[in-house]
Design an enzyme around this catalytic site. Structure first.
Site, PDB file in Angstrom:
ATOM      1  N   ASN A   1      -4.674  -4.195  -4.577  1.00 53.25           N
ATOM      2  CA  ASN A   1      -5.200  -3.385  -3.482  1.00 53.25           C
ATOM      3  C   ASN A   1      -4.085  -3.112  -2.488  1.00 53.25           C
ATOM      4  O   ASN A   1      -3.133  -3.897  -2.373  1.00 53.25           O
ATOM      5  CB  ASN A   1      -6.356  -4.095  -2.774  1.00 53.25           C
ATOM      6  CG  ASN A   1      -6.997  -3.223  -1.701  1.00 53.25           C
ATOM      7  OD1 ASN A   1      -7.232  -2.039  -1.905  1.00 53.25           O
ATOM      8  ND2 ASN A   1      -7.222  -3.799  -0.523  1.00 53.25           N
TER       9      ASN A   1
ATOM     10  N   HIS B   1      -3.583  -2.414   1.557  1.00 48.84           N
ATOM     11  CA  HIS B   1      -4.341  -2.589   2.801  1.00 48.84           C
ATOM     12  C   HIS B   1      -3.428  -2.208   3.965  1.00 48.84           C
ATOM     13  O   HIS B   1      -2.302  -2.704   4.051  1.00 48.84           O
ATOM     14  CB  HIS B   1      -4.814  -4.036   2.937  1.00 48.84           C
ATOM     15  CG  HIS B   1      -5.609  -4.293   4.182  1.00 48.84           C
ATOM     16  ND1 HIS B   1      -6.921  -3.904   4.329  1.00 48.84           N
ATOM     17  CD2 HIS B   1      -5.253  -4.873   5.358  1.00 48.84           C
ATOM     18  CE1 HIS B   1      -7.337  -4.238   5.545  1.00 48.84           C
ATOM     19  NE2 HIS B   1      -6.347  -4.831   6.191  1.00 48.84           N
TER      20      HIS B   1
ATOM     21  N   SER C   1       0.255  -3.776   3.309  1.00 51.77           N
ATOM     22  CA  SER C   1       0.382  -4.896   2.347  1.00 51.77           C
ATOM     23  C   SER C   1      -0.197  -4.478   0.998  1.00 51.77           C
ATOM     24  O   SER C   1      -1.254  -3.842   0.955  1.00 51.77           O
ATOM     25  CB  SER C   1      -0.408  -6.121   2.837  1.00 51.77           C
ATOM     26  OG  SER C   1      -0.010  -6.489   4.143  1.00 51.77           O
TER      27      SER C   1
ATOM     28  N   ASP D   1      -9.472  -8.967   1.286  1.00 53.85           N
ATOM     29  CA  ASP D   1      -8.096  -8.772   1.799  1.00 53.85           C
ATOM     30  C   ASP D   1      -7.357 -10.104   1.946  1.00 53.85           C
ATOM     31  O   ASP D   1      -6.461 -10.235   2.773  1.00 53.85           O
ATOM     32  CB  ASP D   1      -8.136  -8.055   3.162  1.00 53.85           C
ATOM     33  CG  ASP D   1      -8.783  -6.684   3.052  1.00 53.85           C
ATOM     34  OD1 ASP D   1      -9.441  -6.268   4.008  1.00 53.85           O
ATOM     35  OD2 ASP D   1      -8.654  -6.059   1.975  1.00 53.85           O
TER      36      ASP D   1
HETATM   37  C1  GRF Z   1      -5.241   4.339   3.207  1.00 50.44           C
HETATM   38  O1  GRF Z   1      -4.821   3.998   4.508  1.00 50.44           O
HETATM   39  C2  GRF Z   1      -5.409   3.063   2.422  1.00 50.44           C
HETATM   40  O2  GRF Z   1      -4.512   2.050   2.847  1.00 50.44           O
HETATM   41  C3  GRF Z   1      -6.794   2.674   2.764  1.00 50.44           C
HETATM   42  O3  GRF Z   1      -7.499   3.897   2.661  1.00 50.44           O
HETATM   43  C4  GRF Z   1      -6.652   4.930   3.224  1.00 50.44           C
HETATM   44  C5  GRF Z   1      -6.817   6.220   2.461  1.00 50.44           C
HETATM   45  O4  GRF Z   1      -6.254   6.043   1.202  1.00 50.44           O
HETATM   46  N1  GRF Z   1      -7.293   1.648   1.892  1.00 50.44           N
HETATM   47  P1  GRF Z   1      -6.116   7.302   0.174  1.00 50.44           P
HETATM   48  O5  GRF Z   1      -5.473   8.441   0.952  1.00 50.44           O
HETATM   49  O6  GRF Z   1      -7.516   7.679  -0.262  1.00 50.44           O
HETATM   50  O7  GRF Z   1      -5.227   6.795  -0.921  1.00 50.44           O
END
Ligand code: GRF
Length: 228
Positions: free
Chosen positions: A102, A104, A131, A140
């Site tokens: 994942n 985060h 991370s 997380d």
């Molecule tokens: C990102 O900030 C990711 O870290 C969080 O969701 C946000 C959007 O991610 N988990 P994405 O643009 O859909 O990849």
């Protein structure tokens, strides 16, 4: 190396993995939301997609059974959560022990959960960050593989900080996936004889030790700040 990528939204991290041309096969992209922009990104890249809408199921378990049915249709080495906003149950996680990653948007263990950027701003932190970690039963809370610090500027809004962190996310995730593809990153199960507080088996989490190029990584994982 074959991956399934789970998304819920725009899929910018998915797009970063596609664009990085890592020589890995993204066999399947699953979204829990049918309107996720990441589905179009996957389709444009010729990647098989599936939608498993959590709202159509009356429990996490039945939702996850549907996820597992889709995932069983492809051979997988890892499951990559990329903006996936559902909490997975221990039943699902143990089926893919130490094979779920994942990303985060905080410097874990700080700011687990949501609204990470506003929390960093409210705390007056001079740094935020991202991370990449293994997914375990603790939200997380899994072993951190890599991190990158991102400066918080005095006038930052949460949106401005999120956009700055996202740039680092799009570099960090492909870097970690490349380490796995090149077999540079090793995830070793270590027996956990140390803990006195023996918990029941279904809660007993096997500990892992992470190695990059045979060097054990520290608690905070590899600090990629300087190279992103
Ligand atoms: C990102 O900030 C990711 O870290 C969080 O969701 C946000 C959007 O991610 N988990 P994405 O643009 O859909 O990849």
């Amino acid at each position: 190396m074959k991956l399934a990528v789970l998304i819920s939204g725009g899929g910018s991290n998915l797009q970063a993995l596609i664009d990085a041309n890592l020589g890995v096969e993204i066999s399947l992209v699953i979204s829990n939301r049918k309107d996720a922009g990441g589905l179009a990104k996957a389709a444009k890249a010729g990647i098989k997609t599936a939608v498993v809408e959590h709202g159509h199921f009356d429990s996490r378990e039945s939702f996850e059974s549907a996820l597992l049915r889709e995932l069983s249709s492809v051979e997988l080495d890892y499951i990559v959560l990329a903006g996936f906003m559902r909490v997975l149950t221990p039943v699902f996680i143990t089926k893919f022990s130490n094979k779920i990653l994942n990303i985060h948007p905080s410097l874990l263990p700080k700011y687990k959960g949501l609204n990470t950027h506003q929390r960093a701003i409210d705390a007056g932190d001079s740094y935020a960050g991202v991370s990449v970690h293994l997914v375990t039963n603790e939200l997380d809370g899994g072993s951190i593989i890599a991190q990158a610090k991102v400066p918080v500027l005095p006038a930052d809004t949460a949106e401005q900080l999120a956009a700055r962190v996202l740039v680092s996310e799009h570099k960090l995730y492909p870097m970690v996936i490349a380490w796995l593809a090149e077999k540079r990153l090793e995830i070793r199960q270590v027996a956990d004889y140390g803990s006195e507080d023996k918990v029941s088996d279904d809660k007993q989490e096997s500990k892992v030790a992470l190695f990059l190029d045979e060097q054990q990584l520290p608690e905070q994982g590899y600090d990629a700040t300087a190279i992103l």
